[in-house]
Design a protein around this motif. Structure first.
Motif, PDB file in Angstrom:
ATOM      1  N   MET A  14      -1.163  11.660   5.409  1.00 56.98           N
ATOM      2  CA  MET A  14      -0.252  12.287   6.363  1.00 56.98           C
ATOM      3  C   MET A  14       0.181  13.646   5.837  1.00 56.98           C
ATOM      4  N   GLY A  15       0.385  14.596   6.757  1.00 54.66           N
ATOM      5  CA  GLY A  15       0.848  15.926   6.386  1.00 54.66           C
ATOM      6  C   GLY A  15       2.193  16.224   7.023  1.00 54.66           C
ATOM      7  N   VAL A  16       3.156  16.671   6.207  1.00 53.05           N
ATOM      8  CA  VAL A  16       4.498  17.017   6.705  1.00 53.05           C
ATOM      9  C   VAL A  16       4.789  18.444   6.269  1.00 53.05           C
ATOM     10  N   ALA A  17       4.637  19.388   7.197  1.00 51.46           N
ATOM     11  CA  ALA A  17       4.851  20.797   6.823  1.00 51.46           C
ATOM     12  C   ALA A  17       5.072  21.673   8.050  1.00 51.46           C
ATOM     13  N   LYS A  46       0.831  -1.191   0.000  1.00 51.72           N
ATOM     14  CA  LYS A  46       0.000   0.000   0.000  1.00 51.72           C
ATOM     15  C   LYS A  46       0.874   1.253   0.000  1.00 51.72           C
ATOM     16  N   LYS A  47       0.453   2.234  -0.733  1.00 54.31           N
ATOM     17  CA  LYS A  47       1.219   3.481  -0.833  1.00 54.31           C
ATOM     18  C   LYS A  47       0.540   4.562   0.007  1.00 54.31           C
ATOM     19  N   TRP A  48       1.333   5.210   0.867  1.00 50.58           N
ATOM     20  CA  TRP A  48       0.807   6.309   1.671  1.00 50.58           C
ATOM     21  C   TRP A  48       0.849   7.598   0.848  1.00 50.58           C
ATOM     22  N   ILE A  49      -0.162   8.416   1.030  1.00 48.54           N
ATOM     23  CA  ILE A  49      -0.226   9.728   0.372  1.00 48.54           C
ATOM     24  C   ILE A  49       0.193  10.784   1.396  1.00 48.54           C
ATOM     25  N   VAL A  50       1.257  11.508   1.081  1.00 49.04           N
ATOM     26  CA  VAL A  50       1.823  12.505   2.000  1.00 49.04           C
ATOM     27  C   VAL A  50       1.596  13.896   1.414  1.00 49.04           C
ATOM     28  N   ALA A  51       0.903  14.746   2.156  1.00 41.84           N
ATOM     29  CA  ALA A  51       0.689  16.136   1.740  1.00 41.84           C
ATOM     30  C   ALA A  51       1.800  17.010   2.312  1.00 41.84           C
ATOM     31  N   ALA A  52       2.361  17.878   1.483  1.00 42.61           N
ATOM     32  CA  ALA A  52       3.460  18.740   1.918  1.00 42.61           C
ATOM     33  C   ALA A  52       3.468  20.009   1.074  1.00 42.61           C
ATOM     34  N   LEU A  53       4.231  20.991   1.525  1.00 42.85           N
ATOM     35  CA  LEU A  53       4.417  22.227   0.778  1.00 42.85           C
ATOM     36  C   LEU A  53       5.795  22.210   0.138  1.00 42.85           C
ATOM     37  N   ASN A  54       5.846  22.528  -1.132  1.00 42.75           N
ATOM     38  CA  ASN A  54       7.124  22.558  -1.850  1.00 42.75           C
ATOM     39  C   ASN A  54       7.849  23.856  -1.500  1.00 42.75           C
ATOM     40  N   ARG A  55       8.809  23.755  -0.570  1.00 47.81           N
ATOM     41  CA  ARG A  55       9.501  24.946  -0.061  1.00 47.81           C
ATOM     42  C   ARG A  55      11.003  24.734  -0.138  1.00 47.81           C
ATOM     43  N   LYS A  70      -3.631  42.762   7.833  1.00 51.30           N
ATOM     44  CA  LYS A  70      -4.842  42.331   7.133  1.00 51.30           C
ATOM     45  C   LYS A  70      -5.281  43.365   6.102  1.00 51.30           C
ATOM     46  N   GLU A  71      -5.242  44.653   6.464  1.00 52.69           N
ATOM     47  CA  GLU A  71      -5.674  45.707   5.556  1.00 52.69           C
ATOM     48  C   GLU A  71      -4.804  45.769   4.298  1.00 52.69           C
ATOM     49  N   ASN A  72      -3.487  45.603   4.477  1.00 52.35           N
ATOM     50  CA  ASN A  72      -2.559  45.752   3.364  1.00 52.35           C
ATOM     51  C   ASN A  72      -2.162  44.429   2.719  1.00 52.35           C
ATOM     52  N   ASN A  73      -2.740  43.324   3.254  1.00 51.65           N
ATOM     53  CA  ASN A  73      -2.447  41.997   2.713  1.00 51.65           C
ATOM     54  C   ASN A  73      -0.943  41.725   2.698  1.00 51.65           C
ATOM     55  N   TRP A  74      -0.308  41.981   3.846  1.00 51.86           N
ATOM     56  CA  TRP A  74       1.135  41.758   3.968  1.00 51.86           C
ATOM     57  C   TRP A  74       1.383  40.269   4.218  1.00 51.86           C
ATOM     58  N   LEU A  75       1.364  39.501   3.152  1.00 51.26           N
ATOM     59  CA  LEU A  75       1.555  38.059   3.218  1.00 51.26           C
ATOM     60  C   LEU A  75       2.560  37.636   2.154  1.00 51.26           C
ATOM     61  N   MET A  76       3.240  36.529   2.400  1.00 51.51           N
ATOM     62  CA  MET A  76       4.161  35.963   1.424  1.00 51.51           C
ATOM     63  C   MET A  76       3.909  34.468   1.300  1.00 51.51           C
ATOM     64  N   SER A  77       4.246  33.929   0.144  1.00 49.51           N
ATOM     65  CA  SER A  77       4.026  32.513  -0.100  1.00 49.51           C
ATOM     66  C   SER A  77       5.034  31.672   0.673  1.00 49.51           C
ATOM     67  N   ALA A  78       4.775  30.363   0.702  1.00 45.83           N
ATOM     68  CA  ALA A  78       5.687  29.446   1.395  1.00 45.83           C
ATOM     69  C   ALA A  78       7.069  29.474   0.756  1.00 45.83           C
ATOM     70  N   GLU A  79       7.121  29.590  -0.583  1.00 43.73           N
ATOM     71  CA  GLU A  79       8.406  29.627  -1.284  1.00 43.73           C
ATOM     72  C   GLU A  79       9.170  30.902  -0.954  1.00 43.73           C
ATOM     73  N   GLU A  80       8.492  32.041  -0.908  1.00 44.69           N
ATOM     74  CA  GLU A  80       9.143  33.306  -0.552  1.00 44.69           C
ATOM     75  C   GLU A  80       9.654  33.263   0.883  1.00 44.69           C
ATOM     76  N   MET A  81       8.894  32.628   1.757  1.00 43.38           N
ATOM     77  CA  MET A  81       9.273  32.553   3.169  1.00 43.38           C
ATOM     78  C   MET A  81      10.546  31.742   3.376  1.00 43.38           C
ATOM     79  N   SER A  82      10.776  30.745   2.534  1.00 37.86           N
ATOM     80  CA  SER A  82      11.919  29.857   2.724  1.00 37.86           C
ATOM     81  C   SER A  82      13.113  30.214   1.840  1.00 37.86           C
ATOM     82  N   LYS A  83      13.014  31.301   1.066  1.00 41.19           N
ATOM     83  CA  LYS A  83      14.147  31.720   0.236  1.00 41.19           C
ATOM     84  C   LYS A  83      14.945  32.825   0.921  1.00 41.19           C
ATOM     85  N   ASP A  84      14.461  34.038   0.849  1.00 44.45           N
ATOM     86  CA  ASP A  84      15.154  35.163   1.485  1.00 44.45           C
ATOM     87  C   ASP A  84      14.122  36.197   1.906  1.00 44.45           C
ATOM     88  N   PRO A  85      13.365  35.929   2.970  1.00 43.55           N
ATOM     89  CA  PRO A  85      12.289  36.849   3.354  1.00 43.55           C
ATOM     90  C   PRO A  85      12.787  38.193   3.868  1.00 43.55           C
TER      91      PRO A  85
END
Length: 405
Positions: free
Chosen positions: A82-85, A5-14, A262-277
């Motif tokens: 399973m989730g690994v993140a 049986k193969k397990w399905i693992v959810a993760a973020l590509n970072r 929240k007002e200015n939507n100051w958010l970054m993606s997972a990839e931006e967070m793990s490169k050079d924030p």
């Protein structure tokens, strides 16, 4: 524990955290801290697995009607086993999915680039803060009015003001002879003028010899004030719980930061967070301390980054499983053994070293000695220009008054 049986693992590509690379043989080809961590216990268990990535690229936040985004959403809908993140264990998530053995204690704080040493126009005026300059100006004006009334119209207000101002610049005090009768007033003024000019001269010389470092935001209170003034921005990763936590906090400073984010939507993606924030001196990033240690914990950047000692919350991170998953007990035991052996800490150190080595190979180091330029002496030239313009203005005014009166 080999199984077909193969397990399905959810993760973020970072980058540096969980990197997914193309595979020739069809088996997962992963790297990074979380990737290597997953590969270790999957190899030990002898399990086949498949990696899936949520389209929205989020950890998981609850929407209306019990729906979830990100990795948590995939587990909740049964799309993954399973989730690994680096998933934090929160109450709302705990009601939706199961969690394994906590392998990381995340302390949420903020990181920011330290303010660089930059010469700015009229930097010498910043040797004293604003209240001290106001106090000196007030003392000069009060002394001018007092001496003017003592002399009883023997001197003009402007003559008295210019004489006292020149005296503060270590020029002789040139006033009417009757002023010598008021020795207490003259003595008090001379003590004040000598004291203030000596303090300023000493501070200026030390500043010229070794310019002080500009103030860097260090606490959430200072960060809140900077955000209010509009000089700084505060970012967090899309899909985490930073903004909701700030908005629901009892601290008014944190609430203000949360509202602005929240007002200015100051958010970054997972990839931006793990490169050079942290790529801007006026950009603070709120996140788990481990990510800052990973990206900036080794090499030259370690001294250029300020990681605040202020901690808003500490959260345990663990593997997440869909409800009813069969093998949580085996994974719980396996992760516990890995953490007890210190393997995860070793992975963090090795990945941090890789980040530093990759940066050191791509960045060009230039240590050149530059001659003084006009920009370096801009303060002196500007002061000279202002002085000449004032002198020219006074010259024309004297000519006008001479011919008119």
């Amino acid at each position: 524990m080999s199984s077909s049986k193969k397990w399905i693992v959810a993760a973020l590509n970072r980058s540096k955290v969980f990197e997914i690379h193309p595979s020739i043989d069809g088996k997962p080809n992963i790297s990074g801290i979380e990737g290597r961590f997953l590969e270790i216990f999957m190899t030990k268990l002898g399990m086949n697995y498949e990696i899936v990535i949520p389209e929205d690229g989020e950890f998981g936040r609850e929407l209306t009607f019990g729906n979830w985004t990100g990795v948590i959403g995939m587990l909740h809908r049964g799309e993954a086993d399973m989730g690994v993140a680096n998933l934090g264990i929160f109450e709302d998530r705990y009601r939706t999915v199961d969690f394994g053995y906590p392998y990381l204690l995340e302390a949420a704080s903020f990181g920011i680039l330290k303010q660089s040493k930059q010469w700015k126009i009229f930097s010498f005026l910043r040797l004293f803060d604003f209240p001290i300059w106001i106090s000196i100006l007030s003392s000069l004006l009060v002394s001018t009015i007092l001496i003017y009334f003592i002399l009883k119209d023997r001197e003009t207000v402007f003559n008295v003001l210019f004489s006292l101002f020149g005296n503060m610049l270590r020029q002789p005090l040139d006033l009417h002879a009757d002023m010598n009768k008021w020795k207490l007033v003259i003595g008090s003024w001379l003590v004040f003028a000598v004291t203030m000019s000596s303090i300023h001269s000493g501070t200026l010389l030390s500043f010229l010899a070794l310019p002080s470092e500009p103030k860097t935001v260090e606490t959430f209170e200072e960060l809140s004030e900077a955000v209010t003034k509009g000089t700084h921005r505060v970012y967090s990763m899309k899909g985490d719980n930073v903004i909701p936590f700030f908005l629901n906090s009892k601290d008014a400073k944190l609430q203000l930061i949360g509202k602005k984010m929240k007002e200015n939507n100051w958010l970054m993606s997972a990839e931006e967070m793990s490169k050079d924030p942290l790529n801007n001196e006026y950009k603070a990033v709120v996140g788990a301390k481990y990510i800052f240690h990973l990206l900036y914990g080794t090499g030259e950047m370690k001294s250029k980054i300020l990681l605040s000692d202020d901690i808003v919350v500490t959260v345990n991170a663990a593997l997440a499983f869909r409800k009813g998953f069969c093998c949580t007990s085996q994974l719980f035991e396996m992760v516990g053994r890995i953490m007890s052996s210190g393997i995860y800490d070793k992975l963090l150190q090795e990945e941090s070293l890789k980040v530093w080595l990759s940066k050191s190979q791509t960045e060009k180091k230039s240590e050149e000695t530059h001659s003084l330029s006009v920009k370096d002496l801009s303060d002196a030239f500007i002061l000279l220009t202002i002085g000449l313009l004032i002198s020219l203005l006074v010259f024309f005014v004297e000519i006008l008054f001479y011919h008119k009166f």
